[in-house]
Write a protein that holds these residues in place. Structure first.
Motif, PDB file in Angstrom:
ATOM      1  N   UNK A 230       1.601   9.375  -6.122  1.00 48.82           N
ATOM      2  CA  UNK A 230       1.505  10.762  -5.230  1.00 48.82           C
ATOM      3  C   UNK A 230       0.568  10.859  -4.337  1.00 48.82           C
ATOM      4  N   UNK A 231       0.081   9.844  -3.707  1.00 44.52           N
ATOM      5  CA  UNK A 231      -0.979   9.902  -2.842  1.00 44.52           C
ATOM      6  C   UNK A 231      -0.560   9.760  -1.202  1.00 44.52           C
TER       7      UNK A 231
ATOM      8  N   UNK B 285      -9.849  13.185  -9.496  1.00 45.92           N
ATOM      9  CA  UNK B 285      -8.546  12.756 -10.021  1.00 45.92           C
ATOM     10  C   UNK B 285      -7.766  12.061  -9.042  1.00 45.92           C
ATOM     11  N   UNK B 286      -7.861  11.941  -7.876  1.00 42.31           N
ATOM     12  CA  UNK B 286      -7.253  11.255  -6.816  1.00 42.31           C
ATOM     13  C   UNK B 286      -8.058   9.945  -6.569  1.00 42.31           C
ATOM     14  N   UNK B 287      -9.235  10.093  -6.580  1.00 41.75           N
ATOM     15  CA  UNK B 287     -10.051   8.596  -6.581  1.00 41.75           C
ATOM     16  C   UNK B 287      -9.788   7.671  -7.858  1.00 41.75           C
ATOM     17  N   UNK B 288      -9.736   8.223  -8.903  1.00 40.13           N
ATOM     18  CA  UNK B 288      -9.464   7.565 -10.245  1.00 40.13           C
ATOM     19  C   UNK B 288      -7.835   6.965 -10.045  1.00 40.13           C
ATOM     20  N   UNK B 289      -6.872   7.849  -9.773  1.00 37.27           N
ATOM     21  CA  UNK B 289      -5.751   7.268  -9.250  1.00 37.27           C
ATOM     22  C   UNK B 289      -5.441   6.185  -8.146  1.00 37.27           C
ATOM     23  N   UNK B 290      -6.089   6.319  -7.118  1.00 39.49           N
ATOM     24  CA  UNK B 290      -6.322   5.404  -6.181  1.00 39.49           C
ATOM     25  C   UNK B 290      -6.951   4.196  -6.899  1.00 39.49           C
ATOM     26  N   UNK B 291      -7.948   4.003  -7.540  1.00 36.52           N
ATOM     27  CA  UNK B 291      -8.523   2.897  -8.173  1.00 36.52           C
ATOM     28  C   UNK B 291      -7.727   2.526  -9.037  1.00 36.52           C
ATOM     29  N   UNK B 292      -6.548   3.080 -10.144  1.00 36.42           N
ATOM     30  CA  UNK B 292      -5.694   2.540 -11.038  1.00 36.42           C
ATOM     31  C   UNK B 292      -4.874   1.895  -9.918  1.00 36.42           C
TER      32      UNK B 292
ATOM     33  N   UNK C 290      -1.098  11.060 -16.769  1.00 39.03           N
ATOM     34  CA  UNK C 290       0.557  10.594 -16.380  1.00 39.03           C
ATOM     35  C   UNK C 290       0.504   9.466 -15.812  1.00 39.03           C
ATOM     36  N   UNK C 291      -0.541   8.950 -14.861  1.00 34.49           N
ATOM     37  CA  UNK C 291      -0.423   7.603 -14.340  1.00 34.49           C
ATOM     38  C   UNK C 291      -0.419   6.547 -15.272  1.00 34.49           C
ATOM     39  N   UNK C 292      -1.205   6.682 -16.293  1.00 35.57           N
ATOM     40  CA  UNK C 292      -1.286   5.761 -17.498  1.00 35.57           C
ATOM     41  C   UNK C 292       0.136   5.758 -18.063  1.00 35.57           C
TER      42      UNK C 292
ATOM     43  N   UNK D 263       0.815  -1.244  -0.087  1.00 36.67           N
ATOM     44  CA  UNK D 263      -0.087  -0.023   0.106  1.00 36.67           C
ATOM     45  C   UNK D 263       0.837   1.260  -0.013  1.00 36.67           C
ATOM     46  N   UNK D 264       1.843   1.316   0.722  1.00 36.15           N
ATOM     47  CA  UNK D 264       2.790   2.271   0.710  1.00 36.15           C
ATOM     48  C   UNK D 264       3.547   2.816  -0.367  1.00 36.15           C
ATOM     49  N   UNK D 265       3.901   1.775  -0.951  1.00 37.00           N
ATOM     50  CA  UNK D 265       4.877   1.760  -2.353  1.00 37.00           C
ATOM     51  C   UNK D 265       3.825   2.402  -3.332  1.00 37.00           C
ATOM     52  N   UNK D 266       2.578   1.812  -3.353  1.00 36.62           N
ATOM     53  CA  UNK D 266       1.738   2.224  -4.484  1.00 36.62           C
ATOM     54  C   UNK D 266       1.047   3.895  -4.221  1.00 36.62           C
ATOM     55  N   UNK D 267       0.899   4.170  -2.827  1.00 40.78           N
ATOM     56  CA  UNK D 267       0.619   5.640  -2.477  1.00 40.78           C
ATOM     57  C   UNK D 267       1.726   6.600  -2.955  1.00 40.78           C
TER      58      UNK D 267
END
Length: 264
Positions: A124-125, A139-146, A176-178, A116-120
């Motif tokens: 950038x969460x 945008x934050x929700x979608x990045x968390x979803x991905x 940017x995440x994609x 979890x910490x690595x993905x956060x």
């Protein structure tokens, strides 16, 4: 399917009673690339994704992911893919970190806290990790979803219209995440109805229209289908996107807010 193609689709057909949604769809997706399936609403994009992710059976044709036939080896296919739908599948009561830990535990992975910490950090969460998701922006929700969909390191990820309903700044965050996903070797199949999204992200673009792929190629190849552009000297005006991002800033604060309090 060649060794470098992770997704192979040939002659895919699907109908709902009298409505023929897919009429013989063919395409391949290379390993580590971003492939955009572009089309208007009702073109059949989500139907293709559902078939590839084993949620729906095709009436005819074949489809394989990671060398596995989706019809005959659905369980194996599901182990090698992740699907992110049009709406973020996150628990708003939990924090961002708790969402990630929960999925890691459900997948019986070791050290879910570190995952979890690595993905956060990767998305950038980290600063928002302890906050409830109900306080997150779109945008934050979608990045968390991905990020949640990447737990277990699936080699293939399907993103079905990932920026639907997002504001311009949130869309850029997701883009940017994609791009980072593909940069790390993940194969991405992206469906979208936004032309600029396909142009910004995709290595190859296929246009799905009335159940058929009418064109498939790189952005350069698609542009060559039209007559060459005329060279004209015009005054370059800023786009609305330029104006928006200049005013709100990359972090959502406008330049006036950032400069406030600097005068002694």
């Amino acid at each position: 399917m060649t060794a470098q193609n992770v997704i192979h689709v040939q002659g895919l057909e699907k109908s709902y009673k009298q409505l023929q949604v897919l009429r013989g769809v063919d395409f391949d997706v290379a390993r580590g690339s971003i492939f955009a399936l572009l089309g208007s609403n009702g073109a059949g994009k989500t139907t293709v994704v559902k078939i590839l992710s084993t949620l729906l059976k095709a009436d005819a044709g074949t489809a394989s992911v990671n060398g596995l036939d989706v019809a005959t080896h659905p369980a194996n296919v599901r182990e090698s893919i992740s699907l992110t739908g049009q709406f973020a599948a996150v628990d708003e009561i939990l924090s961002g970190r708790e969402n990630l830990v929960l999925v890691a535990r459900l997948r019986h992975l070791k050290d879910p806290g570190k995952i979890a910490d690595d993905l956060l950090e990767r998305f950038s969460l980290t600063d928002a990790g302890a906050r409830k998701v109900s306080t997150y922006s779109g945008g934050m929700r979608r990045r968390l979803d991905i990020a949640m969909s990447l737990i277990g390191n699936p080699p293939v990820i399907f993103l079905d219209e990932p920026t639907t309903g997002l504001d311009p700044q949130a869309r850029i965050e997701v883009w940017q995440a994609v791009k980072e996903l593909a940069g790390r070797g993940t194969t991405v199949l992206l469906t979208t109805q936004y032309l600029d999204e396909a142009e910004q992200l995709a290595d190859r673009i296929a246009i799905l229209h009335e159940g058929r792929i009418i064109v498939n190629g790189t952005l350069t190849e698609l542009k060559q289908l039209l007559p060459p552009a005329k060279v004209e000297y015009v005054e370059k005006q800023p786009t609305l996107e330029d104006v928006f991002l200049t005013l709100v800033g990359a972090n959502g604060k406008n330049s006036h807010d950032r400069n406030a309090g600097t005068d002694a």
